[in-house]
Design a protein around this motif. Structure first.
Motif, PDB file in Angstrom:
ATOM      1  N   GLN A 207       0.945  -1.257   0.065  1.00 28.10           N
ATOM      2  CA  GLN A 207       0.084   0.162   0.354  1.00 28.10           C
ATOM      3  C   GLN A 207       0.715   1.220  -0.637  1.00 28.10           C
ATOM      4  O   GLN A 207       1.781   1.421   0.748  1.00 28.10           O
ATOM      5  N   ASN A 209       0.636   5.273   0.677  1.00 25.05           N
ATOM      6  CA  ASN A 209      -0.173   6.932   0.170  1.00 25.05           C
ATOM      7  C   ASN A 209       1.027   8.736   0.318  1.00 25.05           C
ATOM      8  O   ASN A 209       1.840   8.578  -0.656  1.00 25.05           O
ATOM      9  N   SER A 246      -4.808   6.960  -1.334  1.00 21.56           N
ATOM     10  CA  SER A 246      -3.979   5.252  -0.968  1.00 21.56           C
ATOM     11  C   SER A 246      -4.590   5.181  -2.187  1.00 21.56           C
ATOM     12  O   SER A 246      -5.378   5.053  -2.720  1.00 21.56           O
ATOM     13  N   THR A 248      -3.731   0.733  -3.159  1.00 18.93           N
ATOM     14  CA  THR A 248      -3.520  -1.201  -2.770  1.00 18.93           C
ATOM     15  C   THR A 248      -2.543  -1.817  -4.147  1.00 18.93           C
ATOM     16  O   THR A 248      -3.189  -2.073  -4.950  1.00 18.93           O
TER      17      THR A 248
END
Length: 489
Positions: A207, A209, A246, A248
């Motif tokens: 992930q 951000n 974000s 993923t």
């Protein structure tokens, strides 16, 4: 979730995506003029998830069907876990249909959906015959869990049923592994007025951000022998076609990045990573599965994610490998690749233009000598049988001390994985950057003592051996930090 298309040219891949999403994935003017997909295209479908009770988006990668653009097709499917094989009902399986089906099998897709398009051109009886034929064909290719749909983009027959199937696939997809760091394979780079440099690709792990920093690993720099990555900062993120804070794994991602980097220095196949490799990888050990006859020291093409290179393959157990067989092999790359253990590679014959087989990376730092000794082959066969990250790291530690930093690089895992291992296994010690089992430490200690005893018996009239000489006598190929710790103890 991302689904890649596959299939022969003019079998309706792009039109099917348009019917599903309302988006024309042919973005290049030449593609729109010729009605032919040349490069990768992307589309997204919004849906309401019954699992999360939220609005989600499903991503599609549209790949070329023409033989001339196979490398572009491989760049698209090489980063996806799910695929749709699209076959026109009025033509059936064509040469590229078979080749794409072989590629999907070699890449071990998590799921395969077969879509028979142009169903308005066939009768119900013909559709039933086609479905029976495909069921048998898929079984022959090893796809035991696949779905078949009949669709028409002209009448919209079957489109809703296909949509629901894809939504169910997305809702039931396994959650991404939160023990791995973010890893993105770049397939496009461009400037956006007012924003700056944007790169797009498929997030394979982890992930990221807004505001985070990543390491840009350029294959052109690796080719020049430069392993030092460039650091970029994430200014904004689009995931699955929408602005977000974000992104993923298993999402199509566009990252607006800043840093000392020029678009001209970016190429398809470059990587954005949280843990950059410090070692340039040009020789790897793999577990190989043959789709055609493979000979020792044969010239091959190696396709990995969105990039590829040429190489030579050295079989470690025999002089050739027949179709359907598996074996250990070592691949010497003509240009370095940014690889992680357990990565899957597709191997092709550049001369005959056939798919030779697939391989899974099991060692990024093979030894220069002794690669075919019984002990080495036994180690590799045991290593190849493992797929759990914790099991792999524990096994490697049983064999020899491991550098903590190299483990993080080779597996692109978080530091928490190592910390948890140390916290839960009291038989593992850490000395500097190296981890080792207590049993290894004890064996080395006894070896040092035995060597000292032998030395004093043979040279009773000389001074005791110096520390550096003792290291050369007893532990030359072992981490010196562990040797020093044993001497101190």
């Amino acid at each position: 979730m991302i689904i890649a298309t596959a299939g022969h040219v003019d079998h309706g891949k792009t039109k099917l995506l348009h019917a599903l999403t309302g988006i024309n994935a042919d973005r290049l003017p030449e593609e729109q003029q010729r009605g032919l997909t040349i490069d990768l295209g992307y589309a997204f479908m919004a849906y309401h998830s019954t699992k999360s009770n939220q609005l989600q988006r499903l991503g599609f990668i549209d790949v070329p069907g023409h033989e001339k653009f196979l490398s572009n097709m491989l760049a698209g499917v090489g980063t996806a876990h799910h695929a749709m094989l699209i076959v026109a009902s009025d033509e059936g399986m064509m040469p590229q249909s078979y080749e794409h089906l072989t590629i999907l099998r070699l890449l071990a897709m998590d799921s395969l959906t077969v879509v028979i398009t142009k169903s308005d051109l066939t009768t119900v009886e013909q559709q039933q015959q086609l479905e029976a034929t495909f069921t048998q064909l898929l079984f022959q290719y090893g796809f035991t869990q696949s779905s078949i749909f009949h669709c028409s983009t002209h009448t919209n027959d079957g489109i809703d049923e296909l949509k629901q199937h894809l939504i169910d696939l997305a809702d039931n997809e396994q959650q991404h592994d939160n023990t791995l760091n973010f890893k993105l394979a770049i397939d496009r780079a461009f400037h956006v007025k007012g924003s700056g440099l944007v790169v797009t690709g498929t997030a394979l792990n982890g992930q990221i951000n807004v505001g985070d920093s990543l390491c840009l690993v350029s294959h052109s720099n690796l080719k020049k022998g430069h392993s030092q990555p460039q650091i970029v900062r994430i200014k904004s993120i689009h995931a699955q076609g929408q602005a977000t804070e974000s992104a993923t794994a298993n999402q199509r991602v566009a990252l607006n990045i800043s840093g000392d980097i020029d678009k001209a220095n970016l190429n398809r196949g470059d990587w954005l990573l949280q843990t950059a490799p410090t070692t340039i990888i040009k020789r790897i050990t793999v577990k190989l599965t043959a789709n055609h006859l493979i000979k020792h020291w044969q010239n091959i093409q190696v396709f990995h994610a969105a990039t590829h290179t040429t190489a030579r393959i050295a079989l470690l157990e025999d002089k050739q490998l027949a179709q359907g067989e598996t074996a250990l092999a070592e691949i010497t790359l003509d240009t370095p690749l940014c690889l992680t253990e357990q990565d899957r590679l597709l191997l092709r014959d550049p001369a005959q233009k056939i798919n030779l087989g697939s391989a899974i990376v099991i060692d990024l730092l093979p030894p220069n000598r002794g690669k075919r000794t019984p002990q080495r082959l036994e180690y590799l066969n045991q290593r190849a049988s493992l797929d759990s990250l914790n099991d792999i790291i524990a096994f490697k530690l049983q064999y020899a001390p491991q550098s903590r930093q190299q483990l993080l690089e080779q597996h692109q895992c978080k530091t928490d994985v190592i910390n948890h291992l140390l916290a839960t296994n009291t038989t593992i010690n850490q000395y500097g950057d190296y981890l080792c089992y207590v049993s290894y430490q004890q064996d080395l200690q006894q070896h040092i003592i035995a060597t000292l005893e032998q030395y004093h018996q043979q040279a009773q009239d000389t001074l005791g051996v110096g520390k550096d000489r003792l290291y050369r006598m007893t532990a030359l190929n072992q981490p010196q930090v562990i040797f020093n710790a044993i001497i101190d103890q």
